[in-house]
Design a protein around this motif. Structure first.
Motif, mmCIF file in Angstrom:
data_model
loop_
_atom_site.group_PDB
_atom_site.id
_atom_site.type_symbol
_atom_site.label_atom_id
_atom_site.label_comp_id
_atom_site.label_asym_id
_atom_site.label_seq_id
_atom_site.Cartn_x
_atom_site.Cartn_y
_atom_site.Cartn_z
ATOM 1 N N PHE A 44 0.830 -1.247 0.006
ATOM 2 C CA PHE A 44 -0.167 -0.079 -0.099
ATOM 3 C C PHE A 44 0.892 1.119 0.013
ATOM 4 O O PHE A 44 0.699 2.294 -0.799
ATOM 5 C CB PHE A 44 -0.913 0.017 1.253
ATOM 6 N N GLY A 45 1.992 1.278 0.767
ATOM 7 C CA GLY A 45 2.861 2.340 0.701
ATOM 8 C C GLY A 45 3.553 2.591 -0.609
ATOM 9 O O GLY A 45 3.653 3.907 -0.933
ATOM 10 N N ILE A 46 4.014 1.593 -1.260
ATOM 11 C CA ILE A 46 4.345 1.791 -2.384
ATOM 12 C C ILE A 46 3.542 2.515 -3.619
ATOM 13 O O ILE A 46 3.873 3.166 -4.165
ATOM 14 C CB ILE A 46 4.968 0.644 -2.990
ATOM 15 N N ARG A 47 2.303 1.664 -3.522
ATOM 16 C CA ARG A 47 1.050 2.296 -4.489
ATOM 17 C C ARG A 47 0.955 3.844 -3.964
ATOM 18 O O ARG A 47 0.580 4.549 -4.878
ATOM 19 C CB ARG A 47 0.121 1.250 -4.262
ATOM 20 N N HIS A 48 0.832 4.106 -2.667
ATOM 21 C CA HIS A 48 0.482 5.418 -2.170
ATOM 22 C C HIS A 48 1.658 6.343 -2.946
ATOM 23 O O HIS A 48 1.136 7.437 -3.367
ATOM 24 C CB HIS A 48 0.613 5.681 -0.903
ATOM 25 N N LYS A 49 2.728 6.136 -2.664
ATOM 26 C CA LYS A 49 3.952 6.960 -3.351
ATOM 27 C C LYS A 49 3.749 7.113 -4.774
ATOM 28 O O LYS A 49 3.715 7.903 -5.379
ATOM 29 C CB LYS A 49 5.203 6.499 -3.007
ATOM 30 N N GLU A 50 3.433 5.934 -5.647
ATOM 31 C CA GLU A 50 3.060 5.968 -6.968
ATOM 32 C C GLU A 50 1.824 6.945 -7.371
ATOM 33 O O GLU A 50 2.174 7.737 -8.346
ATOM 34 C CB GLU A 50 2.658 4.541 -7.669
#
Length: 169
Positions: A44-50
């Motif tokens: 989720f954190g990676i996708r949030h940054k994307e």
């Protein structure tokens, strides 16, 4: 209920993750699921940054729908912004505890007002045929149904019927 839309930012990650996890089962009743990966904090954190990167590049504009005390009650987004054609696609979801309060309708009104500032002159939307509430929100906000098609969900393999809508600003 008084609401406002707040542009997505880095510090929203944890509260948004909690909102999504708490509402997963409810959302998956009317929209294709996002897959199990989405609900792990690391992914989720990676996708949030994307998403934030997309927003910086003006490809998309993401908003959290919040109540008067700043609690996330939903989200609404303009994605695939095409500044040449002035088009974008809208998507939104309201948490289960906050449905049937006019929140989606009000949030869409607020987003439609912001769209010209993003060089968007036409907003497109799609919803599943069984998501009657979303269809009503779109029509109430001046969207017209322009087509119907069937697609196979990449996550579930289920065949879904989608209604496509459009609104010129």
């Amino acid at each position: 209920m008084d609401i406002y839309i707040d542009r997505l930012n880095e510090r929203d990650a944890q509260a948004l993750f909690t909102f999504e996890c708490n509402n997963r089962r409810f959302f998956e009743q009317t929209v294709p699921g996002r897959g199990d990966d989405y609900y792990s904090l690391g992914t989720f954190g990676i996708r949030h940054k994307e998403l934030l990167k997309e927003q910086e590049e003006a490809i998309s504009s993401f908003y959290l729908i919040k109540d008067g005390s700043g609690i996330i009650v939903g989200r609404i987004n303009l994605v695939d912004i095409d500044p040449v054609n002035g088009t974008a696609h809208v998507g939104y979801r309201i948490g289960e505890a906050f449905t049937q309060k006019g929140i989606a309708n009000e949030a869409l009104k607020l987003l439609v007002k912001l769209a010209p500032d993003l060089n968007v002159t036409q907003i497109q939307a799609k919803t599943t045929s069984d998501n009657i509430a979303s269809q009503k929100v779109l029509v109430k906000n001046g969207f017209e149904r322009i087509s119907i098609n069937e697609e196979i969900s990449a996550d579930s393999g289920q065949k879904l019927t989608f209604f496509h809508y459009s609104r010129n600003l």
